[in-house]
Design a protein around this motif. Structure first.
Motif, PDB file in Angstrom:
ATOM      1  N   LEU A 113       5.387  92.262  43.584  1.00 26.88           N
ATOM      2  CA  LEU A 113       4.660  93.236  43.349  1.00 26.88           C
ATOM      3  C   LEU A 113       6.287  93.741  43.576  1.00 26.88           C
ATOM      4  CD1 LEU A 113       2.719  95.665  45.646  1.00 26.88           C
ATOM      5  CD2 LEU A 113       5.723  96.002  45.636  1.00 26.88           C
ATOM      6  N   VAL A 114       6.407  94.743  42.290  1.00 27.36           N
ATOM      7  CA  VAL A 114       7.756  95.999  42.568  1.00 27.36           C
ATOM      8  C   VAL A 114       6.846  97.585  42.922  1.00 27.36           C
ATOM      9  CG1 VAL A 114       8.787  94.640  40.385  1.00 27.36           C
ATOM     10  CG2 VAL A 114       7.005  95.899  40.749  1.00 27.36           C
ATOM     11  N   VAL A 115       8.104  97.960  43.357  1.00 26.49           N
ATOM     12  CA  VAL A 115       7.834  99.305  43.779  1.00 26.49           C
ATOM     13  C   VAL A 115       9.278 100.363  42.835  1.00 26.49           C
ATOM     14  CG1 VAL A 115       8.244 101.088  46.408  1.00 26.49           C
ATOM     15  CG2 VAL A 115       7.363  99.368  46.305  1.00 26.49           C
ATOM     16  N   LEU A 116       8.806 101.660  42.332  1.00 27.59           N
ATOM     17  CA  LEU A 116       9.571 101.475  41.271  1.00 27.59           C
ATOM     18  C   LEU A 116       9.713 102.914  41.728  1.00 27.59           C
ATOM     19  CD1 LEU A 116       9.011 100.513  37.407  1.00 27.59           C
ATOM     20  CD2 LEU A 116       9.918  99.211  39.294  1.00 27.59           C
ATOM     21  N   ASP A 117      10.673 104.010  42.124  1.00 27.98           N
ATOM     22  CA  ASP A 117      10.531 104.831  42.852  1.00 27.98           C
ATOM     23  C   ASP A 117      11.074 106.249  41.688  1.00 27.98           C
ATOM     24  OD1 ASP A 117      12.210 107.370  43.805  1.00 27.98           O
ATOM     25  OD2 ASP A 117      11.666 106.156  45.432  1.00 27.98           O
TER      26      ASP A 117
END
Length: 539
Positions: A157-161
Motif C-alpha cells: 500500500l502507498v499513501v500519496l499526499d
C-alpha cells in the motif's frame, strides 16, 4: 453541457453608466464571455459571503497584484463591496493603471444576493467542482478509521499526499509520500508499479483527495484507489495521530512507467477535448492577447520551473491550479495555455480545467523552449513619486520614538515580526483607523519592500492631518541594516480580518471549525445547482 468560449468579450455595455447589474454579470458568466469580478474588501469578509466567480483583491493590494491577475487592460472589470465604500475608491485606482472598462456591481453584495447564490470560504469554484466530480463519478473513498486500519495491516500500500510539499511537511498521515496533485498521474505508476498495490490519496480536506483519486482513475491505473474521506481534517476529527516534519517525496522523472502514463494521458485528454497548440496557433493566441485574455502557465513543480521555463509563463503547479484557479486567473472566460515537458501533467491538468468551463490548451517544449531561468517578479506599475516623503532606515532607527510607525502587511506577517513599536493598520481602513493611533506626531508607513506603503501614501495623507512618510525599502531594508524585528508585542489598531484562517492548514485548528468546513463542502453541490452559472461539465 459546457458552453463554447467566445472569441472575445461581446457583452453589451452595463445597464447604467458606471455600473453592471447582477443579472448582466450572471448572463456573461453563463455565456462564457470575459469578465473579472473583484471583491475589494479584505479576505476575511470575502470568505464569509461572495458570488461564485468573485476573486478576492483587497483595496490595498490592487497595484501589487492586479496586473498579473488581469493582464488585459480592456477586459471588463467589475468591483464590489458590501457598502463599505471600497468599490468607489477602487475604481479610480484601477482606471489609473490603464484599465478602460471598469464598473461597480449595482447594489453591491446585497444586490447580487437577491438574484444569485452567495458562497462562503475561498477557492469556491474549485471546491464546488471537486464535490460535483465525486457526486457524478462516485469517486471511491475511505473514512479515516478504515484507512488507518488498512495502512496498519497492509504492506502492499502507498499513501500519496496531494497537497503542496510545504503543507505535507507541516503534518501528514502515516506512510504518506508527497506527490502534489498535478504530479499524480505522472508519478504514481513509478511509485506503485504493481497493479496489486492499494493507493490512498489524501489532502487536508476533500477537494484534492477527490480530484487526485479521480485523476488516477481517469489515467487508467488498474489499482484499488481511494481518497481519504475528508483528508487530514477527517483523520484528526477521528482522533488519529498526524506526523510532522516528514520530507518523503519523489522528484526524479519517471522512467519505466513514463510511456504508459503518456499514452493514457493522451487518451483521456482527447476524450475530454483538450487541444495541443502548434507554433502557428500559439502565435495567433499571443497576437490576439489584446482582445482575448491569455494566461500562460507552467504546471510543473516549482523546482523544475526555477531550473528553466518558457519566457512569459508563470509557475502554476497543476494540482494547485485546479484547486485554487482564482489565485492565478482573474478573468472568467479567458484562454489558458499550459506547459510541461512530459505531455502528462499539462494534459491531466487541462482536462480538469476544461471540465470546469475554461478554454484550456497545452503546449510543449517543441514550441516554447524552457530556457528562461530568472524567476519573474510580480508585474507592478511604477512606484509613485514620493519625493521628500521618503525616510531612510538610519534616520528612523536613530530617533524611533519620534515617529509613529504603521506596518502595512498581512496580519500573520505582522504577528511573526514587525519593526519595534509598529502598529497594525489596514490601508483600506485609513479613514477610520489612522485617527486611533497614539500621539499627534509624524507617521511612517512601512511595508514589506516599501511598495505597498508608497501606493498607500496619498490615501493616508487624505485621512489624517499628521505628517506621513514612507520607509524607503520597507521592513526588508530595516532587517538588511541589521535591526531586529519585534515578535512579543502587537498593537492591533485595525481588526485583523485581512486573512481568512483556513481550517485545513496548520495544526492549531478548532474542532468546531474543521467540522463546519467539512459540513459546508458537503452541501456545495446543492448550492452549485441552485446558482446555475458554473458551466461545469464532468466527463
Amino acid at each position: 453541457m459546457t458552453a463554447s468560449p467566445t472569441s472575445g468579450p461581446t457583452a453589451p455595455p452595463p445597464d447604467i453608466e458606471g455600473f453592471t447589474t447582477p443579472k448582466e454579470l450572471r448572463r456573461r458568466w453563463r455565456a462564457n464571455e470575459e469578465v473579472a469580478l473583484l471583491d475589494v474588501r479584505e479576505e476575511g469578509p470575502y470568505s464569509l459571503s461572495h458570488p461564485f466567480f468573485a476573486v478576492s483583491l483587497p483595496l490595498s493590494q490592487i497595484e501589487l497584484r492586479i496586473l498579473d491577475l488581469i493582464p488585459r487592460l480592456s477586459v471588463p472589470v467589475v468591483v464590489y463591496d458590501d457598502g463599505e465604500g471600497a468599490a468607489e475608491r477602487a475604481v479610480p485606482r484601477i482606471r489609473a493603471l490603464g484599465y478602460s472598462d471598469v464598473s461597480i456591481l449595482a447594489g453591491g453584495l446585497a444586490g447580487y444576493a437577491r438574484v444569485g447564490e452567495v458562497f462562503r470560504d475561498v477557492n469556491v469554484p474549485s471546491k464546488a467542482f471537486g464535490e460535483l466530480v465525486e457526486a457524478i463519478r462516485h469517486t471511491p473513498s475511505l473514512p479515516a478509521d478504515e484507512a488507518k486500519a488498512l495502512i496498519e495491516r497492509e504492506s502492499n500500500l502507498v499513501v500519496l499526499d496531494a497537497r503542496r510539499f510545504e503543507e505535507y511537511r507541516t503534518m501528514s498521515i502515516p506512510r504518506g509520500v508527497s506527490v502534489p496533485g498535478g504530479e499524480l498521474a505522472f508519478r504514481a505508476r513509478e511509485i506503485a508499479p504493481s497493479p496489486d498495490t492499494t493507493i490512498i490519496v489524501n489532502c487536508a480536506g476533500r477537494t484534492r483527495s477527490i480530484i487526485g483519486t479521480q485523476s488516477l482513475i481517469n489515467a487508467g491505473l488498474p489499482n484499488r484507489i481511494y481518497a481519504l474521506r475528508n483528508g487530514t481534517i477527517g483523520w484528526t476529527l477521528a482522533g488519529h495521530h498526524v506526523e510532522r516534519g516528514k520530507t518523503a517525496r519523489m522528484l526524479e522523472r519517471p522512467q519505466a512507467s513514463y510511456a504508459k502514463a503518456l499514452a493514457d494521458a493522451k487518451s483521456w485528454a482527447e476524450r475530454v477535448g483538450v487541444g495541443m497548440l502548434d507554433a502557428a496557433t500559439f502565435a495567433r493566441y499571443q497576437a490576439e492577447a489584446a482582445t482575448r485574455t491569455l494566461y500562460c502557465l507552467d504546471v510543473r513543480t516549482p523546482e523544475e520551473y526555477a531550473a528553466g521555463h518558457p519566457a512569459g509563463f508563470a509557475s502554476a503547479p497543476g494540482g494547485q491550479l485546479v484547486q485554487a484557479t482564482d489565485e492565478w486567473v482573474g478573468v472568467r472566460g479567458a484562454r489558458l495555455v499550459l506547459f510541461d515537458d512530459d505531455g502528462v501533467r499539462a494534459r491531466m491538468t487541462a482536462s480538469w480545467l476544461t471540465q470546469m468551463g475554461w478554454d484550456a490548451s497545452i503546449i510543449g517544449p517543441d514550441v516554447v523552449a524552457p530556457t528562461a531561468t530568472e524567476i519573474p517578479a510580480p508585474c507592478r506599475p511604477a512606484l509613485p513619486e514620493i519625493g521628500d516623503a521618503a525616510i531612510d532606515v538610519a534616520r528612523l532607527a536613530a530617533d524611533r520614538a519620534a515617529w509613529t510607525i504603521v506596518e502595512l502587511t498581512r496580519s500573520p506577517n505582522y504577528k511573526a515580526g514587525h519593526i519595534p513599536g509598529a502598529h497594525f493598520v489596514l490601508a483600506s481602513r485609513f479613514a477610520t483607523d489612522l485617527r486611533k493611533l497614539p500621539g499627534d506626531g509624524p507617521i511612517v508607513l512601512a511595508s514589506a519592500d516599501g511598495a505597498e506603503a508608497a501606493f498607500a501614501l496619498a490615501e493616508a495623507r487624505s485621512a489624517t492631518s499628521r505628517q506621513v512618510r514612507v520607509l524607503d525599502g520597507g521592513t526588508r531594508a530595516w532587517t538588511i541594516a541589521g535591526h531586529a524585528l519585534e515578535t512579543d508585542r502587537q498593537s492591533w489598531i485595525s481588526t485583523p480580518d485581512d486573512v481568512y484562517k483556513r481550517p485545513y492548514e496548520g495544526t492549531d485548528n478548532a474542532t468546531e471549525a474543521m467540522q463546519a468546513y467539512i459540513d459546508w463542502e458537503l452541501q456545495l453541490v446543492a448550492q452549485l445547482a441552485n446558482d446555475s452559472v458554473s458551466n461545469f461539465h464532468v466527463v
